[in-house]
Every structure is written in structure tokens, then in C-alpha cells.
Design a protein around this motif. Structure first.
Motif, PDB file in Angstrom:
ATOM      1  N   LYS A   1       2.547  12.984  41.159  1.00 35.50           N
ATOM      2  CA  LYS A   1       2.309  11.335  41.894  1.00 35.50           C
ATOM      3  C   LYS A   1       0.458  11.119  42.344  1.00 35.50           C
ATOM      4  O   LYS A   1      -0.217  10.315  41.750  1.00 35.50           O
ATOM      5  CB  LYS A   1       3.134  10.297  42.178  1.00 35.50           C
ATOM      6  CG  LYS A   1       4.111   9.453  41.670  1.00 35.50           C
ATOM      7  CD  LYS A   1       5.203   8.754  42.591  1.00 35.50           C
ATOM      8  CE  LYS A   1       6.351   8.365  41.704  1.00 35.50           C
ATOM      9  NZ  LYS A   1       6.955   7.630  42.180  1.00 35.50           N
TER      10      LYS A   1
ATOM     11  N   ALA B   1       0.539   1.950  36.789  1.00 32.46           N
ATOM     12  CA  ALA B   1       2.051   1.984  37.520  1.00 32.46           C
ATOM     13  C   ALA B   1       3.091   2.320  35.953  1.00 32.46           C
ATOM     14  O   ALA B   1       3.809   2.668  36.365  1.00 32.46           O
ATOM     15  CB  ALA B   1       2.379   0.225  37.383  1.00 32.46           C
ATOM     16  N   THR B   2       2.719   2.432  35.483  1.00 34.69           N
ATOM     17  CA  THR B   2       3.601   2.618  34.166  1.00 34.69           C
ATOM     18  C   THR B   2       3.642   4.315  34.142  1.00 34.69           C
ATOM     19  O   THR B   2       4.798   4.880  33.834  1.00 34.69           O
ATOM     20  CB  THR B   2       3.260   2.334  32.752  1.00 34.69           C
ATOM     21  OG1 THR B   2       2.900   1.130  32.261  1.00 34.69           O
ATOM     22  CG2 THR B   2       3.982   3.101  31.147  1.00 34.69           C
TER      23      THR B   2
ATOM     24  N   THR C   1       6.270   5.150  36.683  1.00 36.99           N
ATOM     25  CA  THR C   1       7.291   4.512  36.362  1.00 36.99           C
ATOM     26  C   THR C   1       8.140   5.809  35.418  1.00 36.99           C
ATOM     27  O   THR C   1       9.395   6.374  35.828  1.00 36.99           O
ATOM     28  CB  THR C   1       7.460   3.368  35.596  1.00 36.99           C
ATOM     29  OG1 THR C   1       7.256   2.491  36.534  1.00 36.99           O
ATOM     30  CG2 THR C   1       8.746   2.913  35.008  1.00 36.99           C
TER      31      THR C   1
ATOM     32  N   ASP D   1       8.484   8.850  37.454  1.00 36.18           N
ATOM     33  CA  ASP D   1      10.295   8.118  38.589  1.00 36.18           C
ATOM     34  C   ASP D   1      11.637   8.789  37.218  1.00 36.18           C
ATOM     35  O   ASP D   1      12.853   9.235  37.669  1.00 36.18           O
ATOM     36  CB  ASP D   1      10.314   7.067  38.754  1.00 36.18           C
ATOM     37  CG  ASP D   1       9.606   7.054  40.335  1.00 36.18           C
ATOM     38  OD1 ASP D   1       9.477   8.087  40.562  1.00 36.18           O
ATOM     39  OD2 ASP D   1       9.157   5.895  40.499  1.00 36.18           O
ATOM     40  N   ASP D   2      11.343   8.167  36.188  1.00 38.47           N
ATOM     41  CA  ASP D   2      12.255   8.559  35.151  1.00 38.47           C
ATOM     42  C   ASP D   2      11.973   9.831  34.618  1.00 38.47           C
ATOM     43  O   ASP D   2      13.512   9.985  34.402  1.00 38.47           O
ATOM     44  CB  ASP D   2      11.478   7.494  33.612  1.00 38.47           C
ATOM     45  CG  ASP D   2      11.870   6.263  34.078  1.00 38.47           C
ATOM     46  OD1 ASP D   2      12.119   5.344  34.327  1.00 38.47           O
ATOM     47  OD2 ASP D   2      11.069   5.590  32.931  1.00 38.47           O
TER      48      ASP D   2
END
Length: 419
Positions: free
Chosen positions: A130, A160-161, A164, A167-168
Motif C-alpha cells: 500500500k 482506492a481500487t 481494495t 486487501d482482496d
């Protein structure tokens, strides 16, 4: 020859269709196959990743040649086990198949070979990944390192995408495939698929193709395994093909040979073309799907001779007789794909008697007491040939519109870049 194809999707149906037309093919088996393949081959209930069962079946049925379609058996080393057992096999070794099984492996291979590709970094933890995204900004590409059935890549147009997607990956959305992540520079341009047969030394490039990855018209919506494609792709000129072969494919294959892991099979190079230069997006260790449907439709029976020459190490003497034609394939998928979707929906297919230029290749289908039903996300691929791409497109869509399946959807603009 008695021939066994491993796999059960649209790619394997296309391979079976082409192979079955060659007089060398006496008896054709497919494991596990699907409803469409069952019309031209004997489908058998064998897990294509279980090398012991595959070898036992090959022995019981005097198999002379095995063609491995999907990536999972290759990554599991099934080709190695078959060759060790004495079976002529089309498909790379487990070590060479890492070009698809590990994104990080391919990036390192490109570094060693000097092959142009996107700048990248690799991570095993979310926090530094990140931080890297924050420093690089968007657009940016997030890739689960391992095999994720075509679903582990996120082209993030905003941070933001991208976060995410990180995280996925690390939360287990892609299983073990997401334990390591490769983050790449976003490459702008036009993407094209190049397929190269190689026996470890000799190289034989096949026709180019262009895939449509996004789910909806206008290249909108989520990435999929492919909603359609066409061949040849005008963007890959002879000059760019020569460049891709000399700067990307040949150096990488040479590097694999130098590591004593030569690649034998079909190498799928996804290329990004911009300003007259080609860079590698990714390698796959098998035919693409739905591009394989195009190649088989255009090659026909000679495909088997080329696969055998590749497996036997005689590719230097092989040639392809390409017709001066075009092919297009339109995928029909279950509504909701690539997300959740229903299975078991009835499908009615049109009679194609007297229409040799069009084929309906099955991917996710099943025969339930004589009724064809849906059994996957991508279900059918209507593939047509024509003297021009427009003629092929018009023929393909004329058949698509006659398929009775209310639960399916398809893109209406396949081939738009060339047309």
C-alpha cells in the motif's frame, strides 16, 4: 493414434474439433470434457491434475499422444509425469510453466533476458504494498502472483481500487495465488495476443489475435476470461511481430534453455503496443481462450501435425498453411459473470447444417437427460470465418441471435478496433 486431451472448456473443444479432423486421429478422448466435446470425443471422468489417474488411463487405452489444454495441470507437473512415463505430450514442464504460474517469475525472467515489460515491484505483505501504491499513484496494475483462473488481475484507475485489490489478495480472495503480489506500471496502448509454438529450440509464430477482456460493450465493466476475439489482429504488423520475436520471445526462451528448463509447447505472449514498440504484459503457458477457437478454426486438421512436431522436437521442419481469411468468436456468458451466476439453465442451439464456416464451441455446458444446460460462467463461443472480418462478424452474430438462452449475455461489439 489414440489421443487424450486434458481439459473441459472452450479451448479444449476447439482443439478436439481440429484434431478429430486429422486422419492420424483414430480414437479421441477428453478428460473431463463437456457436452459439446462429447459429440466428437469420448469424455472420461478423470481429474486432469491427477497425474496418476491420467497415466493409468493412458495405459489402459493405449494412448499415443496427450494434449494438455489448461494451465492448472501444467503448473501441477502433469506433463513431466506423462513424459517420464513414456507418453508423447504437448505442454511445458512444471518448471517452464512458471512463466504463467508465477507473475514474479516472469518479471524476473524478463529482467534476466532484457525483454521489455512494465516496471514492477513484488510484495508479501499488505502494508509495504500500500505504501508503494501511495508513492506511485494511479493508474496502476495489481496482480496476484499465482494462478487465479483469470481473476487475479486488477487494472486500478484510482488508488482506492488499487488498495481494495491489495486487501482482496492478502485476505485470501484468490487463495494461495494471492500470497504474493506483483504491482506493475500501467501500460497504455493496444493489447494483442501472440502465440508461438516452440519445441525448446525452434520457434513457429502462429496468427495474431485480439481479445476483449471487459464484460460489456465499449470495453466497460469488470475484467473477464475473455468475451470474444478476432484473428488476425491488424495492430501486430510484420515489423512488430519481428520485433516481439527478437526482443521478447526469443531472449526469454533462450534464458529458459540456459536454466536447463526449456519450454516445449505453446507460449502465449500478451503484448502491449504503443508508439511502434511492443512490451510484454504477461506470458501464458497454453493456448488462450477464446483465442484458441480462432486459431483452430483457421488451422483445422493441420493443428494436430503441428502439436506432434512440437512434442517430438521436430518443429524446425514444420510450417503452417494459413488461409487468407479472418475469424471472430463471440462468447455467451451467464448473466452475472464474472461475479455470481446461475447454472442449470436450458439452452437451445440452432441447426448449423450446411454452414461449415461457423462452429459453436462449448465451454461451460452439461447434458442433463438430453437437454443442454449451462454449467459455468463463460458457456459458449460462436466462431465464424469469412473473407473479411466484417463478413465473419456478421455470420457469427447471425448465429448468436438464434441461440435460445434468456439467462445469457454477450458483447455486441467484438472486433470493433479493427472494424
Amino acid at each position: 493414434m489414440n489421443i487424450l486431451i486434458l481439459g473441459g472448456g472452450g479451448r479444449e473443444h476447439a482443439l478436439a474439433w481440429a484434431i478429430s479432423q486429422n486422419p492420424k486421429c483414430d480414437r479421441l478422448f477428453c478428460a473431463p470434457g463437456n457436452a459439446g466435446i462429447a459429440e466428437i470425443a469420448e469424455c472420461v471422468r478423470i481429474d486432469p491434475e491427477d497425474s496418476a489417474d491420467v497415466i493409468a488411463f493412458a495405459g489402459e487405452h493405449a494412448i499415443d499422444f496427450v494434449v494438455i489444454g489448461p494451465e492448472a495441470p501444467l503448473a501441477a507437473g502433469v506433463a513431466d509425469e506423462l513424459r517420464d512415463a513414456g507418453y508423447l505430450t504437448f505442454g511445458p514442464s512444471k518448471a517452464a510453466a512458471q512463466v504463467e504460474a508465477s507473475k514474479a517469475f516472469t518479471k524476473e525472467l524478463c529482467d534476466a533476458a532484457g525483454a521489455p515489460t512494465a516496471a514492477y515491484a513484488r510484495f508479501t505483505d499488505a502494508a509495504p504494498a500500500k505504501e508503494y501504491i501511495a508513492a506511485q499513484g494511479a493508474p496502476i496494475v495489481i496482480k496476484a502472483d499465482g494462478l487465479a483462473a483469470g481473476k487475479g488481475v486488477t487494472v486500478a484507475m484510482d488508488e482506492a481500487t488499487a488498495l481494495t485489490a491489495i486487501d482482496d489478495c492478502f485476505s485470501g480472495a484468490f487463495g494461495a495465488a494471492g500470497a504474493e503480489v506483483v504491482i506493475e506500471e500501467f501500460m497504455d496502448g493496444e493489447e494483442v495476443s501472440l502465440f508461438v509454438l516452440t519445441d525448446g529450440t525452434a520457434m513457429l509464430p502462429l496468427a495474431s489475435a485480439q481479445d476483449h477482456k471487459r464484460a460489456f460493450d465499449g470495453d466497460e465493466g469488470p475484467n473477464t476470461g475473455g468475451m470474444g476475439a478476432y484473428s488476425p489482429a491488424p495492430v501486430l504488423t510484420q515489423e512488430l511481430l519481428d520485433q516481439a520475436m527478437s526482443r521478447i520471445v526469443a531472449p526469454c526462451l533462450a534464458e529458459l534453455r540456459d536454466r536447463s528448463t526449456p519450454f516445449s509447447g505453446v507460449l502465449y505472449a500478451g503484448l502491449m503496443i504503443q508508439n511502434g514498440q511492443a512490451r510484454l504484459v504477461e506470458y501464458n503457458a497454453r493456448f488462450g481462450d477464446p483465442e484458441c477457437q480462432l486459431l483452430m478454426a483457421r488451422m483445422g486438421a493441420q493443428a494436430l501435425d503441428l502439436l506432434i512436431a512440437t512434442a517430438e522436437g521436430n518443429l524446425a521442419e514444420a510450417k503452417v498453411a494459413w488461409a487468407d481469411d479472418h475469424a471472430i468468436t463471440v462468447v455467451l456468458a451467464a448473466r452475472g459473470y464474472p461475479g455470481s451466476y446461475a447454472k442449470g439453465e436450458d439452452i437451445g442451439l440452432p441447426d448449423l447444417t450446411g454452414q461449415p464456416l461457423v462452429q459453436i464451441f462449448h465451454a461451460g455446458t452439461k447434458d442433463v437427460e438430453g437437454q443442454l444446460v449451462s454449467n459455468g460462467g463463460r458457456v459458449l463461443a460462436v466462431t465464424a470465418r469469412g473473407d473479411t472480418l466484417r463478413a465473419a462478424r456478421d455470420l457469427a452474430y447471425s448465429v448468436v441471435e438464434r441461440i435460445d438462452w434468456p439467462g445469457g449475455f454477450y458483447r455486441t461489439d467484438i472486433g470493433w478496433r479493427a472494424l
